[in-house]
Design a protein around this motif. Structure first.
Motif, short mmCIF file in Angstrom:
data_model
loop_
_atom_site.label_atom_id
_atom_site.label_comp_id
_atom_site.label_asym_id
_atom_site.label_seq_id
_atom_site.Cartn_x
_atom_site.Cartn_y
_atom_site.Cartn_z
N THR A 554 0.83 -1.21 0.00
CA THR A 554 0.00 0.00 0.00
C THR A 554 0.86 1.26 0.00
O THR A 554 2.05 1.22 0.33
CB THR A 554 -0.91 0.03 1.23
OG1 THR A 554 -0.09 0.07 2.42
CG2 THR A 554 -1.80 -1.21 1.29
N VAL A 555 0.24 2.37 -0.33
CA VAL A 555 0.94 3.65 -0.34
C VAL A 555 1.48 3.99 1.04
O VAL A 555 2.61 4.46 1.19
CB VAL A 555 -0.01 4.77 -0.84
CG1 VAL A 555 0.59 6.15 -0.57
CG2 VAL A 555 -0.31 4.60 -2.32
N SER A 556 0.67 3.75 2.07
CA SER A 556 1.10 4.09 3.42
C SER A 556 2.36 3.31 3.82
O SER A 556 3.24 3.84 4.52
CB SER A 556 -0.02 3.81 4.43
OG SER A 556 -0.39 2.44 4.42
N GLU A 557 2.48 2.05 3.39
CA GLU A 557 3.66 1.26 3.69
C GLU A 557 4.90 1.81 2.98
O GLU A 557 5.97 1.91 3.57
CB GLU A 557 3.45 -0.20 3.29
CG GLU A 557 2.71 -1.02 4.31
CD GLU A 557 3.47 -1.11 5.62
OE1 GLU A 557 4.52 -1.77 5.67
OE2 GLU A 557 3.01 -0.52 6.61
N VAL A 558 4.76 2.18 1.73
CA VAL A 558 5.90 2.72 0.99
C VAL A 558 6.32 4.07 1.56
O VAL A 558 7.52 4.36 1.70
CB VAL A 558 5.57 2.84 -0.52
CG1 VAL A 558 6.69 3.53 -1.27
CG2 VAL A 558 5.30 1.46 -1.10
N LYS A 559 5.35 4.89 1.95
CA LYS A 559 5.68 6.18 2.57
C LYS A 559 6.41 5.97 3.88
O LYS A 559 7.37 6.68 4.20
CB LYS A 559 4.40 6.99 2.80
CG LYS A 559 3.76 7.49 1.51
CD LYS A 559 2.43 8.16 1.76
CE LYS A 559 2.57 9.54 2.36
NZ LYS A 559 1.26 10.23 2.44
N ARG A 560 5.98 4.98 4.65
CA ARG A 560 6.64 4.69 5.93
C ARG A 560 8.08 4.24 5.73
O ARG A 560 8.97 4.61 6.48
CB ARG A 560 5.85 3.61 6.67
CG ARG A 560 6.44 3.20 8.01
CD ARG A 560 5.56 2.16 8.70
NE ARG A 560 5.49 0.91 7.97
CZ ARG A 560 6.41 -0.06 8.09
NH1 ARG A 560 7.45 0.11 8.88
NH2 ARG A 560 6.29 -1.17 7.40
N ALA A 561 8.30 3.44 4.68
CA ALA A 561 9.63 2.87 4.47
C ALA A 561 10.59 3.81 3.76
O ALA A 561 11.80 3.73 3.97
CB ALA A 561 9.52 1.57 3.67
N SER A 562 10.07 4.71 2.93
CA SER A 562 10.95 5.56 2.12
C SER A 562 10.80 7.03 2.45
O SER A 562 11.03 7.89 1.61
CB SER A 562 10.65 5.34 0.63
OG SER A 562 9.31 5.71 0.33
N PHE A 563 10.47 7.32 3.70
CA PHE A 563 10.19 8.71 4.09
C PHE A 563 11.39 9.62 3.88
O PHE A 563 11.25 10.82 3.65
CB PHE A 563 9.77 8.77 5.56
CG PHE A 563 10.88 8.48 6.53
CD1 PHE A 563 11.60 9.50 7.11
CD2 PHE A 563 11.21 7.17 6.86
CE1 PHE A 563 12.63 9.24 8.00
CE2 PHE A 563 12.23 6.90 7.74
CZ PHE A 563 12.95 7.93 8.32
N THR A 564 12.60 9.08 3.97
CA THR A 564 13.79 9.92 3.85
C THR A 564 13.96 10.48 2.45
O THR A 564 14.72 11.41 2.24
CB THR A 564 15.04 9.09 4.17
OG1 THR A 564 15.07 7.93 3.34
CG2 THR A 564 15.07 8.66 5.62
N LEU A 565 13.23 9.92 1.49
CA LEU A 565 13.40 10.36 0.11
C LEU A 565 12.36 11.39 -0.30
O LEU A 565 12.35 11.85 -1.41
CB LEU A 565 13.33 9.15 -0.83
CG LEU A 565 14.33 8.02 -0.51
CD1 LEU A 565 14.14 6.87 -1.48
CD2 LEU A 565 15.75 8.54 -0.58
N GLU A 566 11.44 11.73 0.61
CA GLU A 566 10.37 12.64 0.22
C GLU A 566 10.85 14.09 0.31
O GLU A 566 11.70 14.42 1.11
CB GLU A 566 9.16 12.44 1.15
CG GLU A 566 8.49 11.11 0.92
CD GLU A 566 7.22 10.98 1.73
OE1 GLU A 566 6.43 11.94 1.74
OE2 GLU A 566 7.02 9.94 2.35
#
Length: 566
Positions: A554-566
């Motif tokens: 899900t989007v929420s999982e990817v956001k949680r895992a790759s937050f440093t790249l936002e």
């Protein structure tokens, strides 16, 4: 099924050639030792799968089979059957119709269970078939931690001071296994965690109670609270099992517990830490009996997997795996070693700890007490004529320098490092004092990795992403595009989280001539990252988005895992 008629499962399986007479005799012998149901014993011995037995019983006896993962028991029906009977017989009451109670059972031939529940409810029991794992998952969801723990702490509250002193000083004796509520409680907590596939157990002292949490699929959840007065004997019991000093409470300690029982091979790594309300205990669970994953099972996109395999087949150079603790770096390295492990290769690893034992590979365990750390161990490994070296983690400049030299002198070196992205691993090596020309000539590729939770396949559903939503913004898709994604509704199979298991997202930076030039000029991380993207690297976030669109997470999982790249 005729009420009161005894049907022998073993004989039925023999008649239908699912097992032979010798296998039945072996199962009966083991059953006497373990006390388990015969059907479960046959399954545990690997003579036949549980699903095959259920399919056979459905066909032979006409008992319907259901998936509890897709079925929600009615709460008022659950209340009709005492929890004690549900746990004892491992059954789930599903629904009532008139005087008939539908009961999910892993063993519909258990007439004692049927009679007990019929007597307790005054209803006629109609059994249906269900996988034992799904039955246990529903029981754990509705009733929480094993009642053995609850009963143990009820006993604990009523114990006198003399008994508590005895429990506190228990050692590895038969009495320790048979006496004391704390002993039973610790055993139950560990057993429950192992059965659920938990990676870590947290025992946390608070102001008025003890909180017990499990980490499953990378996420912590509360499982129970215990009385505060149980903390000292609880911690002491774990320390005794782990070979730690129970009298020392002021400094952190580490220990280890090994559980070997038949095919079960569990390694527990125990860590204690003094906090303001007492000692916090964390137990890491490593199930060595599990089959190691293949590279093709780790979630690499096909093109990415081909590039990674090409790198790992090179005769020399350094391949780095980077990411935070618990991102699956070591699992990926083990999968690489399993693929390159041939009889003409001398492969040596140095690890802290050795998580899984690999056949035909020389594995070295770091031991600081004897002076064997990564740097000293690596110096000796280089003199052992290795073809491939795996370094569990590069923690200091000395280890980094030896690893780089080894990669530059005809060895393939695999290692891990803690950085946010692939490009960051290059600048980290330079910051550690490694000369840029050494980094440029030795490193051939860097993989950054994160783990995201996989959508539960039993309760997966689709939904359309509305315009203006944060999900659409994150995906970077135009407003006129119709986007259909997946999510888990939550079911008993996934403990109503919507997720079951994990999958990795990756970015693979192959060191091109252009990137080598940037390394030689000490270019910053952002510049190296941009060049890698121009060379065709798919960033972590984009790889995650592709897996979201493929219905894997899900989007929420990817956001949680790759937050440093936002």
């Amino acid at each position: 099924m005729v009420k009161g008629k005894k049907i022998l499962l073993g004989e039925l399986l023999i008649e239908n050639q699912l097992i032979n007479r010798e296998q039945l005799q072996e199962a009966l012998r083991v059953q006497k030792e373990t006390g388990e149901r015969l059907g479960q014993t046959i399954i545990n011995l690997g003579f036949v799968t549980e699903q095959k037995i259920l399919d056979f019983l459905e066909y032979q006896l006409g008992i319907p089979q259901i998936s509890l993962a897709k079925y929600h028991p009615e709460s008022d029906v659950l209340k009709r059957v005492p929890e004690q009977l549900i746990r004892r017989h491992k059954v789930i009451p599903l629904k009532t119709q008139g005087n008939k109670l539908t009961l999910a059972m892993a063993d519909p031939l258990d007439l004692i269970a049927i009679d007990d529940i019929s007597l307790a409810t005054g209803m006629q029991v109609a059994p249906v078939l269900a996988l034992s794992g799904e039955v246990e998952a529903v029981i754990n969801h509705y009733y929480g931690m094993s009642d053995d723990v609850e009963k143990s702490f009820q006993d604990f509250k009523g114990a006198d001071r003399q008994e508590l002193d005895f429990v506190l000083n228990l050692e590895h004796t038969d009495a320790a296994r048979e006496m004391g509520p704390i002993v039973k409680a610790v055993n139950s907590i560990i057993k429950q965690a192992v059965q659920e596939g938990v990676s870590d157990i947290h025992i946390e002292p608070q102001d008025v109670q003890i909180r017990v949490r499990f980490r499953l699929d990378g996420v912590l959840r509360d499982v129970m609270t215990l009385p505060k007065q149980a903390l000292a004997p609880l911690v002491s019991r774990v320390k005794i099992l782990a070979g730690m000093n129970i009298s020392e409470k002021r400094i952190p300690q580490d220990g280890r517990i090994q559980i070997k029982d038949g095919k079960l091979n569990i390694d527990l790594r125990v860590s204690s830490l003094p906090v303001i309300y007492g000692e916090k205990i964390v137990i890491r669970i490593l199930d060595k009996s599990k089959v190691l994953l293949k590279l093709s099972d780790l979630g690499f996109q096909p093109a990415l997997l081909e590039k990674f395999r090409d790198l790992s087949s090179q005769p020399y150079g350094m391949i780095m795996l980077t990411g935070p603790t618990g991102s699956g770096k070591t699992t990926t390295l083990y999968a690489v070693l399993a693929e390159v492990n041939t009889e003409d290769k001398n492969i040596i690893t140095i690890e802290d700890p050795v998580e899984y034992v690999l056949s035909n590979i020389n594995q070295v365990q770091v031991n600081p007490k004897t002076g064997l750390n990564f740097s000293t161990g690596l110096r000796s490994i280089v003199r052992q004529d290795p073809d491939i070296i795996m370094v569990g983690e590069i923690r200091d400049s000395e280890t980094a320098e030896i690893a780089v030299q080894a990669a530059s002198t005809g060895h393939l070196v695999l290692n891990t490092m803690h950085t946010n992205d692939a490009a960051g691993a290059i600048t980290r090596l330079v910051d550690m004092g490694i000369e840029p020309f050494q980094v440029a000539s030795s490193v051939i590729g860097v993989v950054a990795q994160r783990l995201v939770r996989r959508i539960c396949q039993h309760c997966k559903e689709t939904y359309e992403v509305p315009n203006g939503s944060t999900e659409r913004l994150f995906l970077g898709r135009n407003s006129w595009e119709t986007i259909v994604l997946h999510r888990g509704k939550g079911c008993s199979y996934c403990n109503h989280t919507g997720y079951k298991g994990r999958i990795a997202i990756h970015e693979l930076m192959v060191i091109s001539p252009q990137i080598r030039e940037l390394i030689l000029t000490k270019a910053p991380t952002g510049v190296i990252m941009q060049r890698a993207i121009e060379d065709g690297m798919i960033p972590l976030r984009e790889d995650g988005i592709q897996k979201v669109l493929a219905g894997l997470t899900t989007v929420s999982e990817v956001k949680r895992a790759s937050f440093t790249l936002e």
